[in-house]
Design an enzyme around this catalytic site. Sequence first.
Site, PDB file in Angstrom:
ATOM      1  N   SER A  64      58.371  42.483  48.766  1.00 47.08           N
ATOM      2  CA  SER A  64      57.912  41.205  48.240  1.00 47.08           C
ATOM      3  C   SER A  64      59.024  40.264  47.798  1.00 47.08           C
ATOM      4  O   SER A  64      58.767  39.082  47.561  1.00 47.08           O
ATOM      5  CB  SER A  64      56.955  41.435  47.063  1.00 47.08           C
ATOM      6  N   LYS A  68      58.097  33.636  39.680  1.00 45.36           N
ATOM      7  CA  LYS A  68      56.895  34.107  40.379  1.00 45.36           C
ATOM      8  C   LYS A  68      55.721  34.131  39.406  1.00 45.36           C
ATOM      9  O   LYS A  68      55.833  34.646  38.286  1.00 45.36           O
ATOM     10  CB  LYS A  68      57.169  35.501  40.936  1.00 45.36           C
ATOM     11  N   SER A 116      55.113  39.181  48.424  1.00 48.77           N
ATOM     12  CA  SER A 116      54.266  38.384  47.561  1.00 48.77           C
ATOM     13  C   SER A 116      55.023  37.316  46.769  1.00 48.77           C
ATOM     14  O   SER A 116      54.410  36.444  46.152  1.00 48.77           O
ATOM     15  CB  SER A 116      53.524  39.298  46.584  1.00 48.77           C
TER      16      SER A 116
END
Length: 507
Positions: A207, A108, A183
């Site tokens: 997320s 990420k 996210s």
Amino acid sequence: MGLTVGERIQKWLLRAVSGFFFAAFRLFSRPEPVRPAKVPPVRNPLLTLPAVQLAEKIRRREPLCVSFRFSAALSEAAHVDRLIDEETGGEEALADRLPLLGVPLSVKESFFLQGMPCSAGLVSRAGVLASGDAPAVALLKRAGAIPVGVTNTPELCMWVESSNYLYGITKNPYDTQRICGGSSGGEGSILGSGGSVIGIGSDIGGSIRMPSFFNGIFGHKGTTGIVSNDGQYPPSSARQQEFLSTGPMCRYAEDLLPMLRIMAGANADKLSLSSDVDLKKLRFFTVVDDGGSPLTSPVDKQLVEAQRKVAQRLEADLGVKVKEISFPQLKYSYQIWDTFLALPDEDGKPPQPFVELMADGGPAVWPVWELIKWLFGKSDHTMAAISLAFLKSIHSATPSQFILQQKETLQRSMEEVLGTDGVLLYPPHPVLAQEHHHPLFTPFNAAYTAIFNILGLPVTQCPLGLSVEGLPLGVQVVAGKLQDRLTLAVALYLQKAFGGWRDPGAT
């Protein structure tokens, strides 16, 4: 338990604001060109293997690492080949020392990965490169995993769709007109499409779990405080560290436990991950929805049916009884999450305001002015970020004592139910993956995942096949604190019972 007058007014205001922004977005945004509905099938058979099996093949020299690496990782892959040649202790020694040797890892973008961008989707951070590795990333690299790159997030990792003006919008591999979640949405998308083998995400409101659900993969939000959250942007402030969890994401359930063990480092012993789990000796519970919160959408009937089938299968296969229960306090999941995320630390210092984070060191962003700029195509911020700035600007500085009490009651009740041998099934989200930008009108649906961040409980998101539209179905599997091994064991069972990840290009 009904809502108070004040809460009804707040509900109306929040829905009015979100509805306005959604309407404005549809009116002023440019339509996106229509593209293929889903990604092509995975063609490289090595990308259809669990990480543990792929690492075993690499140790046996069945494939050469460099034959399937991306160019940015060729030198590290070549180093893996040399390690295999030079190892004198045999395959078992390599497996013990480097359990993920040669396995492709995506990261990420909000995590520090040396030499790679770390913008969290902010245009103002376009040139920022990480000078080192986040601890969790470093541990995976030390175990032999080879990072292939970083993946997209929403602005400041605070939205359910991974879209920003730096990298653009990330799409769902099962239907490119749908969201991939956020996210850790870039991770969900690349793993769901077969572009990486394992990934690392972070979760302060769902997320990891929402992208895992929308993209048909497995993801684990561990017990809070076990895996280090250091080395991320934006940094947490006030009490937010208590609710943030870093965890693994992958296509195959058998990769979750070894990844978690590696990422936990010295804290892994607290989870007793080596202890066997007898599913027949566990107590199972199912909660079908949040009790009817006026802020969230009704749970899709296909998700209700999928969860019912899980309960039926557990009872038939294991001889257990899955008890349907409810927690009235779940109706206030969003308010609980929103309240606790805004609490000051023990010194009375509140979290850093969202408008300051958007400004990235400059003067705080003024949401009204940013909206005007956006209407004329001049803003560097997405409508989602501007909407959040507005919502947070009307947030009460004084926490509701009623909401604080609801949280304490829910925490006590759920921990009493789960104990050390209980497992709870709960919907991952009330709706399936929505079309792009539609979450602007349903911003509170993340409450289905966010509540477990505040409770600090371990949760594994598990895929359960596809809907009639060809979109992933799934369920959250929840256990008591430090009982992560229970949810991971159930994930293995559900993978076998329901088929796990499905190649989106082959469906």
